[in-house]
Structures are given as C-alpha cells and as structure tokens.
Write a protein that holds these residues in place. Sequence first.
Motif, PDB file in Angstrom:
ATOM      1  N   SER A  78      -7.674   2.284  -6.641  1.00 15.88           N
ATOM      2  CA  SER A  78      -6.708   1.364  -6.655  1.00 15.88           C
ATOM      3  C   SER A  78      -7.018   0.258  -7.668  1.00 15.88           C
ATOM      4  O   SER A  78      -6.351  -0.284  -8.495  1.00 15.88           O
ATOM      5  CB  SER A  78      -6.610   0.775  -5.545  1.00 15.88           C
ATOM      6  OG  SER A  78      -5.606  -0.383  -5.474  1.00 15.88           O
ATOM      7  N   LEU A  79      -8.260  -0.160  -7.781  1.00 17.70           N
ATOM      8  CA  LEU A  79      -9.021  -1.192  -8.738  1.00 17.70           C
ATOM      9  C   LEU A  79      -8.793  -0.577 -10.168  1.00 17.70           C
ATOM     10  O   LEU A  79      -8.582  -1.281 -10.998  1.00 17.70           O
ATOM     11  CB  LEU A  79     -10.233  -1.513  -8.242  1.00 17.70           C
ATOM     12  CG  LEU A  79     -10.367  -2.196  -6.714  1.00 17.70           C
ATOM     13  CD1 LEU A  79     -12.059  -2.429  -6.536  1.00 17.70           C
ATOM     14  CD2 LEU A  79      -9.877  -3.516  -6.959  1.00 17.70           C
ATOM     15  N   LEU A  80      -9.081   0.661 -10.001  1.00 20.56           N
ATOM     16  CA  LEU A  80      -9.068   1.207 -11.595  1.00 20.56           C
ATOM     17  C   LEU A  80      -7.896   1.307 -12.253  1.00 20.56           C
ATOM     18  O   LEU A  80      -7.397   0.784 -13.435  1.00 20.56           O
ATOM     19  CB  LEU A  80      -9.555   2.913 -11.512  1.00 20.56           C
ATOM     20  CG  LEU A  80     -11.165   3.029 -11.448  1.00 20.56           C
ATOM     21  CD1 LEU A  80     -11.348   4.550 -11.086  1.00 20.56           C
ATOM     22  CD2 LEU A  80     -11.814   2.618 -12.962  1.00 20.56           C
TER      23      LEU A  80
ATOM     24  N   VAL B 117      -3.692  -5.478  -4.754  1.00 22.38           N
ATOM     25  CA  VAL B 117      -4.649  -5.145  -4.580  1.00 22.38           C
ATOM     26  C   VAL B 117      -5.000  -4.512  -2.928  1.00 22.38           C
ATOM     27  O   VAL B 117      -5.513  -3.427  -2.944  1.00 22.38           O
ATOM     28  CB  VAL B 117      -5.812  -6.480  -4.708  1.00 22.38           C
ATOM     29  CG1 VAL B 117      -7.252  -5.927  -4.066  1.00 22.38           C
ATOM     30  CG2 VAL B 117      -5.980  -6.711  -6.290  1.00 22.38           C
ATOM     31  N   VAL B 118      -4.448  -5.387  -2.172  1.00 23.98           N
ATOM     32  CA  VAL B 118      -4.596  -5.046  -0.723  1.00 23.98           C
ATOM     33  C   VAL B 118      -3.714  -4.007  -0.283  1.00 23.98           C
ATOM     34  O   VAL B 118      -4.097  -3.047   0.227  1.00 23.98           O
ATOM     35  CB  VAL B 118      -4.615  -6.267   0.120  1.00 23.98           C
ATOM     36  CG1 VAL B 118      -4.530  -5.950   1.613  1.00 23.98           C
ATOM     37  CG2 VAL B 118      -5.376  -7.312  -0.074  1.00 23.98           C
ATOM     38  N   GLY B 119      -2.408  -4.104  -0.779  1.00 22.13           N
ATOM     39  CA  GLY B 119      -1.351  -3.051  -0.393  1.00 22.13           C
ATOM     40  C   GLY B 119      -1.765  -1.661  -0.990  1.00 22.13           C
ATOM     41  O   GLY B 119      -1.582  -0.598  -0.404  1.00 22.13           O
ATOM     42  N   ASN B 120      -1.999  -1.576  -2.253  1.00 22.10           N
ATOM     43  CA  ASN B 120      -2.388  -0.485  -2.701  1.00 22.10           C
ATOM     44  C   ASN B 120      -3.739   0.074  -2.203  1.00 22.10           C
ATOM     45  O   ASN B 120      -3.721   1.355  -2.061  1.00 22.10           O
ATOM     46  CB  ASN B 120      -2.657  -0.745  -4.357  1.00 22.10           C
ATOM     47  CG  ASN B 120      -1.279  -0.900  -5.138  1.00 22.10           C
ATOM     48  OD1 ASN B 120      -0.364  -1.169  -4.403  1.00 22.10           O
ATOM     49  ND2 ASN B 120      -1.271  -1.118  -6.450  1.00 22.10           N
ATOM     50  N   ALA B 121      -4.711  -0.792  -1.776  1.00 29.38           N
ATOM     51  CA  ALA B 121      -5.758   0.043  -1.307  1.00 29.38           C
ATOM     52  C   ALA B 121      -5.485   0.735   0.077  1.00 29.38           C
ATOM     53  O   ALA B 121      -5.798   1.586   0.330  1.00 29.38           O
ATOM     54  CB  ALA B 121      -6.933  -1.158  -0.920  1.00 29.38           C
ATOM     55  N   LEU B 122      -4.625   0.052   0.839  1.00 26.31           N
ATOM     56  CA  LEU B 122      -4.213   0.392   2.028  1.00 26.31           C
ATOM     57  C   LEU B 122      -3.316   1.755   1.966  1.00 26.31           C
ATOM     58  O   LEU B 122      -3.564   2.685   2.459  1.00 26.31           O
ATOM     59  CB  LEU B 122      -3.419  -0.480   2.904  1.00 26.31           C
ATOM     60  CG  LEU B 122      -4.123  -1.758   3.454  1.00 26.31           C
ATOM     61  CD1 LEU B 122      -3.260  -2.717   3.807  1.00 26.31           C
ATOM     62  CD2 LEU B 122      -4.812  -1.329   4.706  1.00 26.31           C
ATOM     63  N   TRP B 123      -2.422   1.738   0.905  1.00 24.76           N
ATOM     64  CA  TRP B 123      -1.568   3.023   0.686  1.00 24.76           C
ATOM     65  C   TRP B 123      -2.537   4.212   0.300  1.00 24.76           C
ATOM     66  O   TRP B 123      -2.198   5.237   0.492  1.00 24.76           O
ATOM     67  CB  TRP B 123      -0.683   2.581  -0.386  1.00 24.76           C
ATOM     68  CG  TRP B 123       0.303   3.809  -0.527  1.00 24.76           C
ATOM     69  CD1 TRP B 123       0.188   4.547  -1.643  1.00 24.76           C
ATOM     70  CD2 TRP B 123       1.346   4.203   0.051  1.00 24.76           C
ATOM     71  NE1 TRP B 123       1.234   5.554  -1.741  1.00 24.76           N
ATOM     72  CE2 TRP B 123       1.847   5.376  -0.420  1.00 24.76           C
ATOM     73  CE3 TRP B 123       1.892   3.794   1.515  1.00 24.76           C
ATOM     74  CZ2 TRP B 123       3.158   6.082   0.255  1.00 24.76           C
ATOM     75  CZ3 TRP B 123       2.992   4.588   1.992  1.00 24.76           C
ATOM     76  CH2 TRP B 123       3.372   5.480   1.465  1.00 24.76           C
TER      77      TRP B 123
END
Length: 316
Positions: free
Chosen positions: A194-196, A241-247
């Motif tokens: 997600s960070l990438l 950041v948070v939403g994409n990491a959870l997804w």
Amino acid sequence: MLTRNHWLGIGASILAGAFWGLVFLTPELTRGFSPLQLSAGRYLAYGLVAAALLAPSWRRVRPMLGWRDWRTLGWLSFAGNIIYYVFLANAVQLGGVAMTSLIIGLLPVTVTLAGRRDADAAPMLRLLPSLALGVAGLACISWQSLANPQHGSMAGSLLGLLCAVGALLSWTLYAVGNSRALTRLHGVSAHDWSLLVGVVTGAQALLLAVPAFILNPGEHAAQAWWYFGGVVTTVAILCSVVGNALWNHASRLLPLTMTGQMIVFETLFALLYGFIWEGRLPTGLEWLAMALLIAGVLSCASAHRERSPETVVLPT
C-alpha cells in the motif's frame, strides 16, 4: 465453512469501507477547488506520507521488487488513484453524493464478475442471489437519485453519471489487479505494498500538479488554501494510507469474488455520511436499498461457506 481468516478479512473490509466513504464528502467540503486540484493535492499528500512511512523498511523491500512489480505499481496507481478520483470528484460535484455512491456501489458486481474464473472463486450459480440482491438495491437508489437531481440540471446529473461510470471502471481494474498482485507477492507485506502504491501515486501526482496548481490555480485566499491542504492531507492519511492498508490485508485473506462483495461497505458508509451532511434521514427506498445491499453481502458469504474444503485456495 468461513475460517477465522475470512472473518478477519470481513472486519478489515468494513473498516476500509468506513474510511473510504469519507472521500465522497471531500468534493462537497472543497467545492471551490477543481477535481484536478483535489486529485493532485490528495495524492501528493499520500505520496509524502507513504514515503516517510516506507523509509525504515525500504532497504528490505527494494530487492523483492522486479520490473513486473514496478509496472504493476505504475498502472495500479494511475487507474485506482489518479484517474479514479478525478472521475469521482467530478461525479460528486455534478451529480451529488447519492448518485455517485449508487454507481460506485456496482463495484461488488463488477469485481465479482471479473474474478469469477479465479481458482478460489465460488461457483457463479451460488453468486447469482447476492448479485441479484445488490443490483436490486442499487436500482432503488437509482430511482431515488435520478428522479430528484441534487445539483443543477438533468444534463449535469447525466454528465456526473458518466464520470461515476468512469470511476467504476477504473476502480474495478484496480481492485482485480491489486488482489492478484498481492496473491503473487509473498515477501512484501500488504501494508508495504500500500505504501509503495502511495509513493508511485505521489510521483504521478507531481505531473498532475502542473496543470492543477500552476496553469489554472483559481482565485483562493490564503486561508482557503490552508483549509484545502488540511482536508486533502486528512483524506490522504485516513483513506489512502489506513484504508488501503486495511483493504490489502482483506485482499490477502478473502477470495476475489468475496472481496468484491465487501466493497459494498464503501457505498453504505458514503450514503451514511451523505445523509449526515444533508441533515436528513434516508427515505423508504434508501432504507430498502441498504438492506438489499447488506443482504447481498451475507448471501455471498453463505455461498463461500458452502464450498467444499478441497476447492478452497486461500492467498498466502
């Protein structure tokens, strides 16, 4: 039967939907700014935050990525972030939150259909009830939204509808491609991936910033720019950041056909935030639509629960 990983994936999907629903309010909160400025500002902030968070693990992650992975990051970032949000912001400003939520709410249908040939997909016959319930729910919202345009004329609403369809198609490509990339990658965590995506999106947003902020900046006071910066930065952190990491975490725990159904929570939360913003309760049709959408998710979960153990292939 549904495993512990399935339930963890469902929980992560619900939380991701709660954060992602906020992006539908952003164009309403920043109406003086163009959709291009919204997209560039949000993803510049996302790229900066993602780069700062990725820096400690960069030396570990970098050797695990090949040319194919960088190409995947490039088109995922462009389709699922830049193009998607330009379309979505236009759709909200022209057609309203409800109409945009309606069209984006078709994601469970489009993603499920796109993943129907995957090895871990439930048989199409078992998915039909959940798809039918989802389409019925969206039909209720469609009737409610198109019969009473919230912004401007019917022509503006139709243009907003087309933009929402563009957002639907771009995010369908992202959801399918992202899920398959996460299944293929074993050394890179969902959070690092997600960070990438955020770093690559931020680099693309630098190119978008030229026409957005330099060629056509618009007339805004300094206070308005500070407000705009605060809104897009908050959205970048919570949603990107948070939403994409959870997804991404959910995408590794759930089969693609089930992941597609979980996107419905973004629609439900977007509608909820829209009702709060407009200061009203849902109408009878809107209550019925939300009930049908939730029933579709439960039906999809049931379809996966009935699968025999030897046919279940979970991502690592």
